[in-house]
Motif scaffolding. Structure first.
Motif, PDB file in Angstrom:
ATOM      1  N   GLU A   1       0.844  -1.195   0.000  1.00 12.82           N
ATOM      2  CA  GLU A   1       0.000   0.000   0.000  1.00 12.82           C
ATOM      3  C   GLU A   1       0.879   1.244   0.000  1.00 12.82           C
ATOM      4  O   GLU A   1       1.824   1.365   0.790  1.00 12.82           O
ATOM      5  CB  GLU A   1      -0.903   0.013   1.234  1.00 12.82           C
ATOM      6  CG  GLU A   1      -1.858   1.196   1.282  1.00 12.82           C
ATOM      7  CD  GLU A   1      -2.683   1.216   2.557  1.00 12.82           C
ATOM      8  OE1 GLU A   1      -3.569   2.071   2.667  1.00 12.82           O
ATOM      9  OE2 GLU A   1      -2.416   0.373   3.445  1.00 12.82           O
ATOM     10  N   ALA A   2       0.574   2.192  -0.897  1.00 14.71           N
ATOM     11  CA  ALA A   2       1.327   3.450  -0.963  1.00 14.71           C
ATOM     12  C   ALA A   2       0.490   4.489  -1.696  1.00 14.71           C
ATOM     13  O   ALA A   2      -0.313   4.151  -2.579  1.00 14.71           O
ATOM     14  CB  ALA A   2       2.664   3.254  -1.664  1.00 14.71           C
ATOM     15  N   ASP A   3       0.681   5.747  -1.342  1.00 14.84           N
ATOM     16  CA  ASP A   3       0.015   6.871  -1.999  1.00 14.84           C
ATOM     17  C   ASP A   3       1.072   7.747  -2.655  1.00 14.84           C
ATOM     18  O   ASP A   3       2.105   8.065  -2.046  1.00 14.84           O
ATOM     19  CB  ASP A   3      -0.782   7.700  -0.985  1.00 14.84           C
ATOM     20  CG  ASP A   3      -1.966   6.938  -0.416  1.00 14.84           C
ATOM     21  OD1 ASP A   3      -2.640   6.246  -1.190  1.00 14.84           O
ATOM     22  OD2 ASP A   3      -2.210   7.034   0.802  1.00 14.84           O
ATOM     23  N   VAL A   4       0.824   8.166  -3.893  1.00 18.60           N
ATOM     24  CA  VAL A   4       1.808   8.948  -4.631  1.00 18.60           C
ATOM     25  C   VAL A   4       1.877  10.368  -4.085  1.00 18.60           C
ATOM     26  O   VAL A   4       0.898  10.912  -3.568  1.00 18.60           O
ATOM     27  CB  VAL A   4       1.492   8.967  -6.140  1.00 18.60           C
ATOM     28  CG1 VAL A   4       1.491   7.560  -6.705  1.00 18.60           C
ATOM     29  CG2 VAL A   4       0.162   9.670  -6.406  1.00 18.60           C
ATOM     30  N   SER A   5       3.055  10.977  -4.188  1.00 17.44           N
ATOM     31  CA  SER A   5       3.241  12.375  -3.798  1.00 17.44           C
ATOM     32  C   SER A   5       2.898  13.275  -4.976  1.00 17.44           C
ATOM     33  O   SER A   5       3.265  12.985  -6.116  1.00 17.44           O
ATOM     34  CB  SER A   5       4.689  12.621  -3.369  1.00 17.44           C
ATOM     35  OG  SER A   5       4.999  11.931  -2.184  1.00 17.44           O
ATOM     36  N   THR A   6       2.222  14.372  -4.688  1.00 19.13           N
ATOM     37  CA  THR A   6       1.862  15.360  -5.702  1.00 19.13           C
ATOM     38  C   THR A   6       2.305  16.734  -5.217  1.00 19.13           C
ATOM     39  O   THR A   6       2.725  16.897  -4.068  1.00 19.13           O
ATOM     40  CB  THR A   6       0.347  15.364  -5.957  1.00 19.13           C
ATOM     41  OG1 THR A   6      -0.319  15.793  -4.758  1.00 19.13           O
ATOM     42  CG2 THR A   6      -0.148  13.973  -6.334  1.00 19.13           C
ATOM     43  N   ASP A   7       2.176  17.728  -6.087  1.00 23.54           N
ATOM     44  CA  ASP A   7       2.538  19.079  -5.673  1.00 23.54           C
ATOM     45  C   ASP A   7       1.633  19.590  -4.559  1.00 23.54           C
ATOM     46  O   ASP A   7       2.043  20.467  -3.784  1.00 23.54           O
ATOM     47  CB  ASP A   7       2.469  20.038  -6.871  1.00 23.54           C
ATOM     48  CG  ASP A   7       3.633  19.840  -7.820  1.00 23.54           C
ATOM     49  OD1 ASP A   7       4.577  19.109  -7.460  1.00 23.54           O
ATOM     50  OD2 ASP A   7       3.592  20.414  -8.929  1.00 23.54           O
ATOM     51  N   ASP A   8       0.421  19.088  -4.486  1.00 24.91           N
ATOM     52  CA  ASP A   8      -0.474  19.498  -3.404  1.00 24.91           C
ATOM     53  C   ASP A   8      -0.193  18.716  -2.130  1.00 24.91           C
ATOM     54  O   ASP A   8      -0.384  19.223  -1.029  1.00 24.91           O
ATOM     55  CB  ASP A   8      -1.934  19.292  -3.815  1.00 24.91           C
ATOM     56  CG  ASP A   8      -2.897  19.775  -2.746  1.00 24.91           C
ATOM     57  OD1 ASP A   8      -2.782  20.949  -2.331  1.00 24.91           O
ATOM     58  OD2 ASP A   8      -3.751  18.978  -2.312  1.00 24.91           O
ATOM     59  N   TRP A   9       0.264  17.486  -2.260  1.00 26.79           N
ATOM     60  CA  TRP A   9       0.590  16.631  -1.102  1.00 26.79           C
ATOM     61  C   TRP A   9       1.990  16.071  -1.323  1.00 26.79           C
ATOM     62  O   TRP A   9       2.168  14.928  -1.694  1.00 26.79           O
ATOM     63  CB  TRP A   9      -0.448  15.506  -0.967  1.00 26.79           C
ATOM     64  CG  TRP A   9      -0.314  14.729   0.304  1.00 26.79           C
ATOM     65  CD1 TRP A   9      -0.670  15.123   1.556  1.00 26.79           C
ATOM     66  CD2 TRP A   9       0.208  13.396   0.440  1.00 26.79           C
ATOM     67  NE1 TRP A   9      -0.397  14.128   2.470  1.00 26.79           N
ATOM     68  CE2 TRP A   9       0.136  13.056   1.811  1.00 26.79           C
ATOM     69  CE3 TRP A   9       0.727  12.472  -0.457  1.00 26.79           C
ATOM     70  CZ2 TRP A   9       0.567  11.819   2.295  1.00 26.79           C
ATOM     71  CZ3 TRP A   9       1.160  11.237   0.027  1.00 26.79           C
ATOM     72  CH2 TRP A   9       1.077  10.924   1.387  1.00 26.79           C
ATOM     73  N   PRO A  10       3.038  16.888  -1.073  1.00 27.02           N
ATOM     74  CA  PRO A  10       4.398  16.494  -1.452  1.00 27.02           C
ATOM     75  C   PRO A  10       5.179  15.786  -0.353  1.00 27.02           C
ATOM     76  O   PRO A  10       6.391  15.946  -0.254  1.00 27.02           O
ATOM     77  CB  PRO A  10       5.034  17.851  -1.767  1.00 27.02           C
ATOM     78  CG  PRO A  10       4.400  18.773  -0.777  1.00 27.02           C
ATOM     79  CD  PRO A  10       2.984  18.278  -0.586  1.00 27.02           C
ATOM     80  N   PHE A  11       4.502  15.005   0.458  1.00 24.48           N
ATOM     81  CA  PHE A  11       5.159  14.388   1.615  1.00 24.48           C
ATOM     82  C   PHE A  11       5.702  13.015   1.224  1.00 24.48           C
ATOM     83  O   PHE A  11       5.075  11.980   1.448  1.00 24.48           O
ATOM     84  CB  PHE A  11       4.184  14.317   2.784  1.00 24.48           C
ATOM     85  CG  PHE A  11       3.674  15.674   3.184  1.00 24.48           C
ATOM     86  CD1 PHE A  11       4.478  16.534   3.911  1.00 24.48           C
ATOM     87  CD2 PHE A  11       2.412  16.103   2.786  1.00 24.48           C
ATOM     88  CE1 PHE A  11       4.029  17.791   4.259  1.00 24.48           C
ATOM     89  CE2 PHE A  11       1.956  17.359   3.132  1.00 24.48           C
ATOM     90  CZ  PHE A  11       2.767  18.212   3.871  1.00 24.48           C
ATOM     91  N   PHE A  12       6.902  13.034   0.662  1.00 24.99           N
ATOM     92  CA  PHE A  12       7.482  11.825   0.102  1.00 24.99           C
ATOM     93  C   PHE A  12       7.772  10.776   1.174  1.00 24.99           C
ATOM     94  O   PHE A  12       7.723   9.575   0.910  1.00 24.99           O
ATOM     95  CB  PHE A  12       8.767  12.190  -0.657  1.00 24.99           C
ATOM     96  CG  PHE A  12       9.417  11.036  -1.331  1.00 24.99           C
ATOM     97  CD1 PHE A  12       8.795  10.396  -2.397  1.00 24.99           C
ATOM     98  CD2 PHE A  12      10.647  10.565  -0.920  1.00 24.99           C
ATOM     99  CE1 PHE A  12       9.391   9.320  -3.028  1.00 24.99           C
ATOM    100  CE2 PHE A  12      11.256   9.491  -1.553  1.00 24.99           C
ATOM    101  CZ  PHE A  12      10.624   8.870  -2.607  1.00 24.99           C
ATOM    102  N   TYR A  13       8.083  11.216   2.364  1.00 28.90           N
ATOM    103  CA  TYR A  13       8.458  10.268   3.408  1.00 28.90           C
ATOM    104  C   TYR A  13       7.250   9.689   4.149  1.00 28.90           C
ATOM    105  O   TYR A  13       7.427   8.931   5.099  1.00 28.90           O
ATOM    106  CB  TYR A  13       9.417  10.925   4.403  1.00 28.90           C
ATOM    107  CG  TYR A  13      10.788  11.125   3.821  1.00 28.90           C
ATOM    108  CD1 TYR A  13      11.746  10.133   3.872  1.00 28.90           C
ATOM    109  CD2 TYR A  13      11.119  12.316   3.173  1.00 28.90           C
ATOM    110  CE1 TYR A  13      12.996  10.305   3.316  1.00 28.90           C
ATOM    111  CE2 TYR A  13      12.373  12.501   2.622  1.00 28.90           C
ATOM    112  CZ  TYR A  13      13.304  11.483   2.699  1.00 28.90           C
ATOM    113  OH  TYR A  13      14.540  11.668   2.142  1.00 28.90           O
ATOM    114  N   MET A  14       6.056  10.047   3.736  1.00 25.30           N
ATOM    115  CA  MET A  14       4.851   9.405   4.252  1.00 25.30           C
ATOM    116  C   MET A  14       4.394   8.381   3.212  1.00 25.30           C
ATOM    117  O   MET A  14       3.860   8.761   2.167  1.00 25.30           O
ATOM    118  CB  MET A  14       3.748  10.429   4.518  1.00 25.30           C
ATOM    119  CG  MET A  14       4.062  11.396   5.643  1.00 25.30           C
ATOM    120  SD  MET A  14       2.709  12.567   5.944  1.00 25.30           S
ATOM    121  CE  MET A  14       1.466  11.478   6.630  1.00 25.30           C
ATOM    122  N   PRO A  15       4.598   7.095   3.442  1.00 30.40           N
ATOM    123  CA  PRO A  15       4.219   6.102   2.423  1.00 30.40           C
ATOM    124  C   PRO A  15       2.733   6.144   2.082  1.00 30.40           C
ATOM    125  O   PRO A  15       2.359   5.946   0.931  1.00 30.40           O
ATOM    126  CB  PRO A  15       4.610   4.775   3.073  1.00 30.40           C
ATOM    127  CG  PRO A  15       5.658   5.131   4.079  1.00 30.40           C
ATOM    128  CD  PRO A  15       5.263   6.481   4.592  1.00 30.40           C
TER     129      PRO A  15
END
Length: 759
Positions: free
Chosen positions: A524-538
């Motif tokens: 399970e993972a959610d992609v990072s976007t410019d609106d939600w750029p939290f790369f270290y939150m899987p």
């Protein structure tokens, strides 16, 4: 002494849990005791502070504006200094990104609240700051520092272990609360100093001088950052800025001179042999050089990179099973001969040296930190930046990719780390915007036919690998990347390009194709976007760890405001009611939210460099100054008009996308987008100057505004779940509450909303 005694007598865990987790209790007691200034305890100190306050009150009116500007410049300079110090000595402040800023707001807000009451404790500013900075400097090198790790369970930590177990988590939270509490106490007299001076001048004029001084403080600190100066220089400048306020009576300057001299001596002592600290505009870099080993670089006290000698194929010292050259040579097994290469996050030059070694035709190296680039130029054994095919650029990686018109065969992402590069002013993790779907789409546009994007990352867990896999797949319209484990620094290399499925990928001996591991939908993972750029939150999850900290800090804040500064025996004539301006409070909260959203958006337009962030903050202060001048010269507009335009500008920023603006010419699109993002801050300036003009005093308006900004800072953490666009909705709610309070006052139905904050 307690810490030394405890460290000698008890195990590390017992001492740390007690001395750090429970230190806010004595700190609060000391703070409350100190600022009351009871004459029966320290009569000579009390008389000295009384005389000092009297001298401040006797400053001639013709010079008062300059003194207000100096005090405001000192306050903002000290604020920027402490934010940098906290993040430099302990990387955990990158996770709780605005705790330092909010503690400054709390102290300054309480100081403004005191206004004409009490004695101004300016002489204790430098001793308090010296105690805080010196203590953190010493603790940085002690064994307990290894405990001060990332306590945020929702967010992974590159290069750092997460706090585990109740004892360690309590210790980390206790340390943060202690720093928050003590730092707030340090800034109370600074806020009180400014408030006392401003209270003697007409409100709007004094606010103009305050804004001018704040601009000077920002310019001075950023000027020192430009020259890579260390904390000893910052502190020395702060001491010099404070001394003009302490020249009479001169004995009051003695504690500042003694404490300041002691701290400067401590900071200039070399703590460890073979190590050199360099303070870049972003962070602290520690260079370690040992005989027979590659030079090693740490960023904010955490391992970052070794400068490897690419002229040999020998393995690293202590590693006889793996040849690191295979890791860096991997991209060139699939790219064309004489490739045109772009390296973003080039660091000290390992990736650049690999490109030179493999005969790249041209190499563009992009690194955001000029100090890291300088170290690579001066110390890298392969001297990659001196190669004739290499062109090095100091720039933000995302902004460079967005601006360049060049095409490349290979775009190689070095080991960028969004936790090490942190802006204290905005709280934005700079390199987060490098690892988003939109960023990879931009990079895709810079590829030549058959070009490849190569992303190497030290994966902490499989879900982060899945996240990066999905982001690259989405950016390339369903083309799945190939993932190869290279072993070096726990590295995994992702390769992606057009028609990737049709390519033949031959994995070199000793490396492993692990594509199937990250292609599995079971992760399970959610992609990072410019609106939600939290790369270290899987995965996108509400940050409950932050809520815990916020509740603790709110409790401390309420205690400080309501009980921390009761009236002294000789101040019984002062009313027990401290007026609190509701409109100013909610304007502060809304302003903080809009400022954060505006900086994040403008960072994507101009880059997330320290120069851009500083320029944006300075521009915000200039807009507030201009709005204040307009209100002085032409009067305050009606609240309905001001707040109507304010809410309309928020809606405009929410509805107009950057993709729509990007359809314009490059220069025009930047101008239009900047105007759209800053309009709410301009109208907010009109609203605050109007409320300041109506407010009973400067102390009421500015203290309420600063404490409201704390609320905005706490609400900002909602973006970690809802995204940055949600900040517009929260800001709109704050501005509606401010308008409601303002309308009540204007309509005559109620006086300025107030609460009791003193017993």
């Amino acid at each position: 002494m307690f810490a030394i005694w405890g460290y000698a007598r008890f195990p590390l865990t017992s001492w740390l849990s007690f001395s750090i987790a429970y230190s806010p209790i004595p700190l609060l007691a000391i703070g409350v005791f100190s600022w009351q200034g009871r004459a029966r305890w320290f009569p000579s100190v009390s008389r000295g502070l009384q005389r000092h306050t009297g001298l401040l009150d006797s400053i001639p009116e013709r010079h008062l504006g300059l003194w207000i500007a100096l005090a405001a410049a000192l306050g903002l300079f000290a604020e920027l200094m402490l934010i940098r110090v906290h993040s430099s000595y302990f990387q955990l402040f990158a996770y709780f990104k605005n705790i330092s800023l909010l503690s400054c707001f709390l102290g300054l807000g309480i100081g403004f609240m005191l206004g004409p009451r009490k004695r101004v404790a300016t002489p204790w500013v430098i001793p308090a700051l010296a105690l805080q900075i010196g203590g953190m400097y010493v603790l940085r090198y002690q064994p307990p520092a290894t405990w001060l790790q990332n306590p945020v369970l929702e967010q992974l930590a590159l290069g750092m272990g997460q706090a585990g177990g109740t004892q360690q988590i309590v210790a980390v939270y206790g340390f943060l609360v202690a720093v928050f509490a003590f730092n707030a106490l340090c800034f109370v007299p600074l806020g009180h100093l400014v408030s006392r001076l401003m209270g003697r001048m007409e409100k709007l004029r004094s606010y103009s001088w305050n804004l001018l001084g704040s601009l000077i403080g920002i310019f001075l600190f950023y000027l020192l950052s430009f020259f890579w100066t260390p904390p000893s220089v910052w502190f020395g400048v702060a001491l010099l800025m404070l001394l003009p306020f302490l020249w009479k009576p001169w004995p009051l300057a003695i504690p500042s001179l003694v404490a300041g001299g002691a701290l400067l001596l401590l900071l200039n002592l070399s703590s460890r042999s073979g190590e050199t600290d360099i303070f870049s505009p972003y962070q602290i870099l520690t260079l370690e050089e040992k005989l027979g080993e590659p030079p090693e670089l740490r960023v904010n006290n955490v391992y970052f990179q070794r400068m490897l000698d690419f002229r040999t194929d020998r393995p690293l010292p202590g590693d006889t099973t793996f040849n690191w050259v295979d890791h860096y040579d991997l991209p060139y097994r699939f790219g064309p001969t004489g490739a045109h290469v772009l390296v973003v996050g080039s660091g000290t030059g390992n990736d650049v040296a690999a490109a030179v070694r493999n005969g790249a035709g041209s190499i563009r190296a992009v690194e955001i930190d000029p100090a890291i680039l300088r170290l690579g130029r001066d110390l890298h054994p392969a001297a990659p930046y001196a190669a004739p095919t290499v062109t090095a650029t100091v720039a933000d990686a995302r902004a460079f990719i967005g601006r360049t018109e060049d095409q490349y065969d290979l775009i190689i992402y070095g080991l960028l780390d969004s936790h090490t590069l942190l802006s204290g002013l905005s709280g934005v993790r700079l390199d987060s915007y490098v690892y988003t779907v939109e960023a990879f789409r931009q990079a895709r546009l810079r590829l030549r036919e058959e070009g490849l994007i190569v992303v190497t990352f030290s994966l902490i867990g499989p879900r982060m690998g899945r996240k990066l896999f999905l982001m690259l797949e989405e950016a390339f319209d369903g083309e799945s990347p190939v993932v190869i484990r290279t072993e070096y620094d726990a590295g995994f290399t992702f390769l992606v390009g057009e028609e990737m499925a049709r390519r033949t990928i031959e994995v070199p001996p000793g490396l492993t194709d692990v594509t199937s591991d990250f292609a599995s939908p079971n992760l399970e993972a959610d992609v990072s976007t410019d609106d939600w750029p939290f790369f270290y939150m899987p995965v996108r999850t509400y940050p409950r760890s932050y809520i815990t900290m916020i509740l603790l800090l709110l409790g401390i804040s309420v205690l400080f405001v309501r009980k921390g500064f009761p009236r002294t025996d000789n101040e019984r004539s002062v009313s027990s009611e401290v007026v609190w301006s509701g409109p100013c409070f909610f304007l502060g909260a809304g302003f903080m939210l809009v400022e954060t959203k505006g900086i994040t958006e403008l960072a994507l337009v101009y880059g997330s460099t320290w120069v851009v962030v500083g320029a944006v903050i300075a521009a915000i202060l200039v807009m507030a100054f201009l709005a204040n001048v307009v209100v002085i010269r032409w009067g305050a507009p009606r609240p309905a008009a001001t707040y109507g335009l304010l809410l309309a500008s928020l809606a405009l920023g929410l509805l107009v996308s950057r993709d729509l603006v990007a359809a314009l010419s490059p220069g025009l699109s930047q101008v239009v987008l900047t105007a759209i993002l800053t309009l709410p801050l301009l109208f907010s300036g009109f609203a605050f100057s109007t409320e300041l003009k109506r407010s009973p005093s400067v102390a009421v308006a500015l203290s309420s505004n600063l404490l409201g900004a704390m609320l905005g800072g706490f609400l900002e953490y909602n973006s970690m779940y809802f995204g940055f666009r949600s900040l517009y909705f929260l800001a709109g709610a704050m501005y509606l509450l401010a308008f409601w309070g303002s309308a009540r006052v204007t309509g005559g139905t109620s006086r300025t909303p107030s609460i009791l904050v003193a017993s």
